[in-house]
Design an enzyme around this catalytic site. Structure first.
Site, PDB file in Angstrom:
ATOM      1  N   LEU A   8      82.898  47.124  48.168  1.00 60.45           N
ATOM      2  CA  LEU A   8      82.405  46.876  46.808  1.00 60.45           C
ATOM      3  C   LEU A   8      81.907  48.194  46.214  1.00 60.45           C
ATOM      4  CD1 LEU A   8      80.427  43.534  47.262  1.00 60.45           C
ATOM      5  CD2 LEU A   8      82.851  43.893  46.850  1.00 60.45           C
ATOM      6  N   ALA A  10      82.145  48.777  42.436  1.00 61.75           N
ATOM      7  CA  ALA A  10      82.343  48.726  40.981  1.00 61.75           C
ATOM      8  C   ALA A  10      81.064  48.970  40.204  1.00 61.75           C
ATOM      9  CB  ALA A  10      82.956  47.381  40.592  1.00 61.75           C
ATOM     10  N   ARG A  15      71.029  54.497  37.538  1.00 59.04           N
ATOM     11  CA  ARG A  15      69.849  55.291  37.903  1.00 59.04           C
ATOM     12  C   ARG A  15      70.181  56.659  38.489  1.00 59.04           C
ATOM     13  NH1 ARG A  15      66.870  51.068  41.443  1.00 59.04           N
ATOM     14  NH2 ARG A  15      68.928  50.114  41.452  1.00 59.04           N
ATOM     15  N   GLN A  73      87.670  45.797  38.892  1.00 58.65           N
ATOM     16  CA  GLN A  73      86.842  44.694  38.404  1.00 58.65           C
ATOM     17  C   GLN A  73      86.382  45.145  37.013  1.00 58.65           C
ATOM     18  OE1 GLN A  73      82.998  44.262  40.261  1.00 58.65           O
ATOM     19  NE2 GLN A  73      82.791  42.113  39.684  1.00 58.65           N
ATOM     20  N   ASN A 167      68.606  40.876  53.085  1.00 60.51           N
ATOM     21  CA  ASN A 167      70.067  40.895  53.176  1.00 60.51           C
ATOM     22  C   ASN A 167      70.565  42.316  52.918  1.00 60.51           C
ATOM     23  OD1 ASN A 167      72.820  40.256  53.041  1.00 60.51           O
ATOM     24  ND2 ASN A 167      72.680  39.830  50.830  1.00 60.51           N
ATOM     25  N   LYS A 350      89.322  90.335  53.244  1.00 66.54           N
ATOM     26  CA  LYS A 350      90.142  89.243  52.684  1.00 66.54           C
ATOM     27  C   LYS A 350      91.574  89.344  53.167  1.00 66.54           C
ATOM     28  CE  LYS A 350      92.895  88.881  49.496  1.00 66.54           C
ATOM     29  NZ  LYS A 350      93.701  89.099  48.295  1.00 66.54           N
ATOM     30  N   TYR A 386      95.159  95.733  44.428  1.00 67.55           N
ATOM     31  CA  TYR A 386      95.586  94.994  43.235  1.00 67.55           C
ATOM     32  C   TYR A 386      95.883  95.980  42.122  1.00 67.55           C
ATOM     33  CZ  TYR A 386      95.226  91.339  39.600  1.00 67.55           C
ATOM     34  OH  TYR A 386      95.468  90.478  38.568  1.00 67.55           O
ATOM     35  N   ALA A 422      87.008 112.270  54.708  1.00 65.49           N
ATOM     36  CA  ALA A 422      86.090 111.508  53.851  1.00 65.49           C
ATOM     37  C   ALA A 422      86.359 111.809  52.382  1.00 65.49           C
ATOM     38  CB  ALA A 422      84.649 111.871  54.206  1.00 65.49           C
TER      39      ALA A 422
HETATM   40  C1  UD1 Z   1      72.908  42.756  46.630  1.00 65.40           C
HETATM   41  C2  UD1 Z   1      72.702  41.402  47.272  1.00 65.40           C
HETATM   42  C3  UD1 Z   1      71.300  41.346  47.879  1.00 65.40           C
HETATM   43  C4  UD1 Z   1      71.115  42.462  48.879  1.00 65.40           C
HETATM   44  C5  UD1 Z   1      71.432  43.824  48.256  1.00 65.40           C
HETATM   45  C6  UD1 Z   1      71.474  44.869  49.318  1.00 65.40           C
HETATM   46  C7  UD1 Z   1      73.999  39.842  45.943  1.00 65.40           C
HETATM   47  C8  UD1 Z   1      73.952  38.795  44.893  1.00 65.40           C
HETATM   48  N1  UD1 Z   1      72.821  40.389  46.256  1.00 65.40           N
HETATM   49  O1  UD1 Z   1      71.967  42.883  45.592  1.00 65.40           O
HETATM   50  O2  UD1 Z   1      71.104  40.081  48.527  1.00 65.40           O
HETATM   51  O3  UD1 Z   1      69.792  42.456  49.379  1.00 65.40           O
HETATM   52  O4  UD1 Z   1      72.739  43.775  47.626  1.00 65.40           O
HETATM   53  O5  UD1 Z   1      71.616  46.116  48.722  1.00 65.40           O
HETATM   54  O6  UD1 Z   1      75.042  40.101  46.484  1.00 65.40           O
HETATM   55  N2  UD1 Z   1      79.145  45.426  42.949  1.00 65.40           N
HETATM   56  C9  UD1 Z   1      80.427  45.323  42.457  1.00 65.40           C
HETATM   57  N3  UD1 Z   1      80.644  44.491  41.408  1.00 65.40           N
HETATM   58  C10 UD1 Z   1      79.657  43.756  40.851  1.00 65.40           C
HETATM   59  C11 UD1 Z   1      78.358  43.887  41.360  1.00 65.40           C
HETATM   60  C12 UD1 Z   1      78.134  44.736  42.410  1.00 65.40           C
HETATM   61  O7  UD1 Z   1      81.370  45.954  42.938  1.00 65.40           O
HETATM   62  O8  UD1 Z   1      79.945  43.024  39.905  1.00 65.40           O
HETATM   63  C13 UD1 Z   1      78.919  46.356  44.085  1.00 65.40           C
HETATM   64  C14 UD1 Z   1      78.015  47.514  43.783  1.00 65.40           C
HETATM   65  O9  UD1 Z   1      78.772  48.646  43.378  1.00 65.40           O
HETATM   66  C15 UD1 Z   1      77.318  47.741  45.110  1.00 65.40           C
HETATM   67  C16 UD1 Z   1      77.288  46.356  45.747  1.00 65.40           C
HETATM   68  O10 UD1 Z   1      78.277  45.590  45.078  1.00 65.40           O
HETATM   69  O11 UD1 Z   1      78.063  48.580  45.953  1.00 65.40           O
HETATM   70  C17 UD1 Z   1      75.944  45.678  45.595  1.00 65.40           C
HETATM   71  O12 UD1 Z   1      75.632  45.584  44.237  1.00 65.40           O
HETATM   72  P1  UD1 Z   1      74.138  45.721  43.716  1.00 65.40           P
HETATM   73  O13 UD1 Z   1      74.124  45.508  42.268  1.00 65.40           O
HETATM   74  O14 UD1 Z   1      73.501  46.926  44.262  1.00 65.40           O
HETATM   75  O15 UD1 Z   1      73.510  44.451  44.425  1.00 65.40           O
HETATM   76  P2  UD1 Z   1      72.018  43.987  44.398  1.00 65.40           P
HETATM   77  O16 UD1 Z   1      71.753  43.255  43.135  1.00 65.40           O
HETATM   78  O17 UD1 Z   1      71.153  45.103  44.761  1.00 65.40           O
END
Ligand code: UD1
Ligand code: MG
Length: 456
Positions: A8, A10, A15, A73, A167, A350, A386, A422
């Site tokens: 994942l 996207a 920040r 996505q 999680n 070089k 060169y 020299a």
């Molecule tokens: C998510 C978990 C949370 C966990 C935390 C750990 C869910 C709903 N929540 O929260 O339980 O404690 O990660 O860091 O899953 N991403 C996508 N597409 C999206 C949304 C997110 O690709 O539409 C990717 C982000 O780029 C990232 C990862 O998914 O790599 C997690 O997304 P992020 O928004 O950080 O999740 P949290 O809300 O922090």
């Protein structure tokens, strides 16, 4: 069992305050996404699918050569929505592993455990006990201690917010089961998102057991959201590698002041590395190699008993045995130093090969040259390689002696055992065994007076 990994990646990473998509920021010289990808590749027979979104073109331009499927996505409607994008790609029989593109320190052993839990009757979930779990989804367990669901912080009750088991988002699950649960996800929650975490309650309802495991240490599952975390995780990454190198027999005078941005492919015994050394790309170090402080070495091999002194920079070079390089030397790409060569301070080399026992000890530029064995190049010698359009070769044969402050205007050859006086500008080949020099005769003007300031 076949394995399919979904990364994942996207999310926007607001920040980071960066024009670069978050997953292209680097840890240990390698992008966050490449860390997740490399971990997936270590899992053996595995196909990978990266879910990308924000800055997609930049991500593809930087990492398009990775052997992975890429799935866009377009709108980020949650982690569940992200996985839905690849539902059609998931095989019923495979185990699906979910990784995050912004969690770079995850270890193979940890992921292997999770994958081992995934079958028709169980799934694997990576959780972590945090001192401060603010912002994380919480792991809800029943009286028997079995996982029953994950609740996101924004949806959690006061009581659930006190749970410190968080999680990590990393999980492994059977493909067919996952697809069934994805179909049943809704966005009826505080954030209006499709939460992947909701599959846990669905699994439990379907009688699938949720096995959990925890990482060896917290840093393994730390995600990066801002530049402070990027710096923190960089230090954790560096310390992990420093400790591993010390286990391999490399002495680091201070493991907290050492940076590896690549890998040491091989090392001999009793290698010593002083403080503030940066090693980049692919490096090989022989036995008893000593590297002084503030040295930068990239994509190079350093052979046995060679010593690199402080503030030296070496790139794409092969340094033979028993050489002494620096302090303040610069060895540029395609250079090859023979056994016992000495390259001293403020010397730039070089695309040059330097033969056994040759010395270029002070303030010189030697580029596009072939230097034989036992050659002595005096201070301030420059190859004029060169002409403004093309580069030309300088050949200095075995045993030659180049006097200080000589310019060798290439193409030019200095013969075997030749001596150059020299201060010479050498534009024609210098014959072997002879003294060649180009120098105005010294004159003295008797009685000459220095000018004096006029009085007004
Ligand atoms: C998510 C978990 C949370 C966990 C935390 C750990 C869910 C709903 N929540 O929260 O339980 O404690 O990660 O860091 O899953 N991403 C996508 N597409 C999206 C949304 C997110 O690709 O539409 C990717 C982000 O780029 C990232 C990862 O998914 O790599 C997690 O997304 P992020 O928004 O950080 O999740 P949290 O809300 O922090
Ligand atoms: Mg989020």
């Amino acid at each position: 069992m076949t394995l399919q990994t979904i990364i994942l990646a996207a999310g926007q990473g607001i920040r980071m305050r960066s024009s670069l998509p978050k997953v292209l920021h680097k840890i240990g010289g390698k992008s966050l996404l490449a860390h997740a990808y490399d971990l997936a590749m270590q899992l053996g027979d595995n196909s990978v699918n990266v879910i990308y979104g924000h800055g997609g073109n930049q991500v593809l331009a930087a990492l398009g050569e990775l052997k992975t499927e890429w799935t866009e996505q377009k709108e980020q409607l949650g982690t569940g929505h992200a996985v839905m994008q690849v539902a059609g790609w998931i095989d019923d029989a495979s185990t699906v592993l979910i990784l995050y593109g912004d969690v770079p320190l995850l270890k193979l052993e940890t992921v292997n455990k999770l994958v081992g839990y995934a079958d028709k009757k169980g799934m694997g979930l990576l959780t972590v006990d945090l001192h401060d779990p603010t912002g994380y989804g919480r792991i809800v367990r029943n009286e028997s201690g079995n996982v029953v669901s994950i609740v996101e912080e924004k949806d959690a009750t006061q009581g659930q917010r006190k749970i410190r088991e968080a999680n990590t988002g990393i999980l492994a699950v059977n493909g067919e089961l996952l697809k069934g649960w994805l179909n049943r996800l809704t966005n009826l929650n505080a954030q209006g998102e499709y939460y992947l975490t909701d599959i846990i309650a669905l699994a439990v309802a379907d009688g699938v057991y949720v096995h959990t495991t925890q990482p060896a240490d917290e840093t393994e599952v730390m995600g990066i959201n801002n530049r402070m975390q990027l710096a923190q995780i960089e230090r954790a990454y560096q310390m992990r590698h420093a400790l591993a190198l010390m286990e391999r027999g490399i002495s680091l005078l201070d493991p907290a002041r050492f940076d590896l941005r690549g890998e040491i492919e091989s090392n001999g015994q009793d290698v010593e590395i002083d403080v503030n050394v940066i090693l980049e790309g692919k490096i090989k170090l022989g036995n008893r190699v000593k590297i002084g402080p503030n040295v930068v070495i990239k994509d190079s091999q350093i052979h046995d008993d060679t010593e690199i002194f402080a503030n030296t920079v070496i790139e794409s070079a092969i340094i033979g045995q028993g050489c002494r390089i620096g302090p303040f030397a610069r060895i540029r790409p395609e250079s090859n130093l023979g056994e016992n060569a000495h390259i001293g301070n403020f010397v730039e080399i070089k695309k040059t090969s330097v033969g056994r026992g040759s010395k270029i000890n002070h303030l010189s530029y030697i580029g596009d040259a072939i230097v034989g064995t036992g050659v002595n190049v005096g201070a301030g010698t420059i190859t004029c390689n060169y002409d403004g359009a093309n580069k030309h070769l300088t050949i200095i044969e075995d045993g030659a002696f180049i006097g200080s402050d000589t310019q060798l205007v290439a193409p030019v050859k200095v013969g075997r055992n030749a001596t150059i006086g020299a201060g010479s500008t050498i534009t024609k080949d210098a014959p072997q065994g002879e003294l060649t020099l180009s120098r105005c005769k010294q004159v003295t003007i008797p009685g000459w007076q220095r000018p004096v300031k006029k009085k007004v």
